[in-house]
Design an enzyme around this catalytic site. Structure first.
Site, PDB file in Angstrom:
ATOM      1  CD  GLU A 158      -2.958  -1.298   2.230  1.00 31.83           C
ATOM      2  OE1 GLU A 158      -2.682  -0.791   3.317  1.00 31.83           O
ATOM      3  OE2 GLU A 158      -4.038  -1.868   1.982  1.00 31.83           O
TER       4      GLU A 158
ATOM      5  CG  ASP B 276      -7.300  -5.854   5.018  1.00 33.35           C
ATOM      6  OD1 ASP B 276      -6.873  -6.053   6.165  1.00 33.35           O
ATOM      7  OD2 ASP B 276      -7.349  -4.730   4.496  1.00 33.35           O
TER       8      ASP B 276
ATOM      9  CD  GLU C  51      -9.780  -1.539   8.110  1.00 34.90           C
ATOM     10  OE1 GLU C  51      -8.816  -2.047   8.704  1.00 34.90           O
ATOM     11  OE2 GLU C  51      -9.702  -1.103   6.942  1.00 34.90           O
TER      12      GLU C  51
HETATM   13  C1  GCU Z   1      -6.006  -2.358   5.779  1.00 35.92           C
HETATM   14  C2  GCU Z   1      -6.386  -1.045   6.392  1.00 35.92           C
HETATM   15  C3  GCU Z   1      -5.271  -0.047   6.354  1.00 35.92           C
HETATM   16  C4  GCU Z   1      -3.997  -0.671   6.947  1.00 35.92           C
HETATM   17  C5  GCU Z   1      -3.700  -1.988   6.282  1.00 35.92           C
HETATM   18  C6  GCU Z   1      -2.543  -2.754   6.912  1.00 35.92           C
HETATM   19  O1  GCU Z   1      -5.853  -2.227   4.411  1.00 35.92           O
HETATM   20  O2  GCU Z   1      -7.522  -0.525   5.720  1.00 35.92           O
HETATM   21  O3  GCU Z   1      -5.664   1.091   7.076  1.00 35.92           O
HETATM   22  O4  GCU Z   1      -2.927   0.198   6.797  1.00 35.92           O
HETATM   23  O5  GCU Z   1      -4.822  -2.823   6.352  1.00 35.92           O
HETATM   24  O6  GCU Z   1      -2.803  -3.759   7.565  1.00 35.92           O
HETATM   25  O7  GCU Z   1      -1.394  -2.382   6.768  1.00 35.92           O
END
Ligand code: GCU
Length: 617
Positions: free
Chosen positions: A243, A322, A350
């Site tokens: 990400e 996730d 979440e």
């Molecule tokens: C999910 C989450 C993010 C987080 C990511 C992670 O995608 O929405 O906010 O950073 O997990 O576990 O790194």
């Protein structure tokens, strides 16, 4: 009934010893037992520390004398177990006890500016306005809470290390970090820090290439400095090439190269390098039918098995997607027998109701442990659900998840029903029928939530970004690789080896065949692994579309039943008011999910509800 000291969560029955004067877990154990004389009702507890026992302890009884023998932190864990059993009117936990996982970690996703990523209980307990900023009284309450359930590692900053959180490993912030570490030390809690893989670029280096000797030397020097301030730091936590975070891929290196370089810097200090495996293509084109996101972790890591240093631990999310409501266990757990692994779960709700909707996780973890290969996992981590709210977890019932997490990481074979009952009893003094009602409400809460949200393992029908409430096609044409591909005839992604993306191949037998074969694939995971027509007939004779409608109607009705139970509970104030307020929001959420989901599938399929209930056109 009124709760006066909210900071004590499930420990309201324990008078607080003068914790700020105590330096070691053994002093803390002594002080806790001294303060709890009333609970001990005439029993005398002898403490004997044997450092070789580490976190373990043994309890024996000889008349009115109880012998507690354990390692430095073991005696503290033993003291809490003893006191909790007495309070709960259970048998004394006599015998020898040792944790199943050596590292029982809590990962906070707190940012230096004071916000918490995916936080639902207020601002950060550790940071404000770009600085470390904490209330020592609350830190001690937190330390006590963690120790009482055996959590021994606390990572205070987000895995996404946003400026200026990188300063946690710089001289400017280290003295304050050192003070914080000494607050947690008497509770047997060691600190951990998330680091930015590209940090050397801030210090004049033109690369973060793990195979460049200058980069390795920079990290070695950095680790040496950090350990001067916090000699018992548990290690570093890293989110790399995930990400948009930087990582070794930029330099054409593997994640073994990246993790090992950092691990070597920590090794002289006894530190661990925790490397997260949440790596996937977050810029996927929805037209691409070959890339299948839940296959990504296995594809990135399985072939690296055996290539990691001894002090590297790969941290794998429980499911391949996730933290969804229902996923199979990640296939990566079965693929790396020569690597140290940690199981990561998420207490922050979440995707599971955001600490508004009630969702007790113990029963869900039990399913994970039933499927997890034994002996391959040596640590557990949980994304924290804590914040600065007076009760720490926003919804007072969300504390059950932190409680059960610590106890589960200590002994994964513990029955979640017993843990939830213990939490109810420690937290609230309810009479028997009421306690039974609260227990049943919590035990059933996950299934209720599952019924009114995405059906049968389909995942991802939430509102994008915020992840609360329904949006059936919110992610359908997005970059995140999370598609359900519903059309007028069918829904789901075929992940079979025979006709689909081949994900089932990532599992060993017997799971591979179990999931591959539509008849044996558990109903609740059918839409995770298979694409099904709406008129597909399930084992109980219902069509898929009817099952979707039934679950959604039931999910809402069962939420109404939860609300009724809740209203009748004699909870102390302010827990009662907070829980009732949030229940109104949960009811709205459940109704919205029910109607949006049913209408979405009705409009696509044109199939009427066999029971003639109202589905909006
Ligand atoms: C999910 C989450 C993010 C987080 C990511 C992670 O995608 O929405 O906010 O950073 O997990 O576990 O790194």
């Amino acid at each position: 009934m009124k709760r006066t000291d909210h900071g004590l969560t499930w420990l309201p029955f324990l008078p607080q010893p003068p914790v700020h004067t105590l330096k070691t877990p053994r002093d803390m154990a002594r002080a806790e037992l001294d303060q709890a004389r009333e609970l001990l009702s005439g029993r005398q507890v002898d403490i004997d520390v044997n450092p070789d026992l580490g976190d373990g302890f043994t309890l024996t009884q000889d008349g009115a004398i109880v012998h507690l023998c354990g390692g430095e932190s073991g005696v503290l864990y033993g003291a809490y177990r003893l006191l909790m059993a007495l309070k709960a009117r259970q048998e004394l936990p006599l015998g020898s006890h040792a944790p199943y996982y050596a590292l029982r970690m809590l990962n906070c996703w707190d940012n230096a500016e004071g916000t918490i990523e995916r936080g639902y209980s207020g601002r950060s307990l550790f940071f404000e306005d770009g600085h470390l900023d904490y209330d020592p009284v609350r830190m001690r309450q937190l330390g006590r809470m963690l120790a009482s359930v055996g959590i021994n590692v606390l990572c205070i900053n987000n895995v996404n290390v946003h400026n200026p959180a990188h300063k946690l490993i710089e001289e400017e912030w280290l003295p304050q970090l050192s003070d914080l570490a000494s607050i947690f030390r008497p509770f047997g809690v060691r600190m951990m820090l998330s680091i930015d893989y590209a940090h050397p670029l801030r210090h004049g280096l033109d690369t973060a290439d793990p195979l460049d000797a200058r980069v390795a030397a920079w990290w070695q020097e950095r680790a040496d400095i950090v350990y001067r301030y916090v000699p018992d730091l548990a290690g570093f936590l890293v989110k790399a090439d995930s990400e948009h975070r930087p990582g070794p891929f930029t330099y054409g290196r593997t994640h073994a190269d990246g993790a090992n370089m950092l691990a070597r810097a920590l090794a002289p200090h006894g530190g661990r390098l925790i490397w997260r495996c949440f790596v996937y293509n977050c810029l996927q084109d929805w037209r691409d039918t070959v890339t299948d996101r839940p296959m990504a972790a296995y594809q990135h890591y399985a072939h690296l098995d055996g290539q990691f240093e001894d002090n590297v631990i790969l941290q794998i999310k429980n499911g391949p997607f996730d933290f969804q409501v229902r996923e199979p266990v990640s296939p990566l757990f079965y693929a790396m027998p020569k690597t140290n692994l940690a199981l990561e779960v998420q207490l922050a709700q979440e995707y599971t109701g955001q600490q508004i909707d009630i969702y007790a996780m113990g029963p869900m973890w039990k399913e994970i442990f039933d499927d997890l290969p034994p002996q391959r996992v040596m640590a557990m981590a949980a994304v924290s659900n804590l914040g600065r709210d007076a009760n720490y977890t926003g919804h007072p019932f969300a504390a059950v998840n932190l409680f059960a997490y610590g106890m589960t990481a200590w002994d994964p074979s513990t029955d979640p029903a017993a843990l939830i009952r213990l939490w109810c009893r420690l937290t609230y003094d309810l009479e028997q029928a009421q306690e039974g009602a609260l227990h049943a409400l919590l035990m059933g809460s996950r299934r209720v939530y599952e019924k009114y949200t995405a059906p049968l393992g389909l995942c991802w029908m939430v509102n994008p970004h915020g992840h609360y409430g329904p949006s059936p096609s919110g992610y359908e044409y997005a970059l995140w690789g999370t598609y359900h591909k519903a059309n007028r005839d069918a829904v789901g992604v075929d992940r079979t080896e025979k006709n689909g993306t081949g994900m089932t191949r990532q599992y060993p037998e017997p799971l591979r065949s179990l999931y591959e074969n539509l008849d044996t694939c558990p109903d609740l995971l059918k839409l995770f692994f298979h694409r099904l027509r709406y008129d597909y007939v399930m084992a109980d004779g219902r069509t898929l579309i009817q099952r979707i409608y039934d679950d959604h109607f039931e999910g809402y009705d069962e939420t109404e039943a939860l609300a009724q139970t809740l209203r009748a509970l004699d909870l102390p104030s302010p827990d009662r008011e907070v829980a009732l307020e949030r229940m109104d929001l949960q009811l709205k959420n459940a109704r919205e999910w029910r109607d949006v989901t049913n209408t979405f599938f009705y409009r696509l399929s044109g199939a009427k509800d066999a029971k003639g209930r109202r589905i909006y056109d």
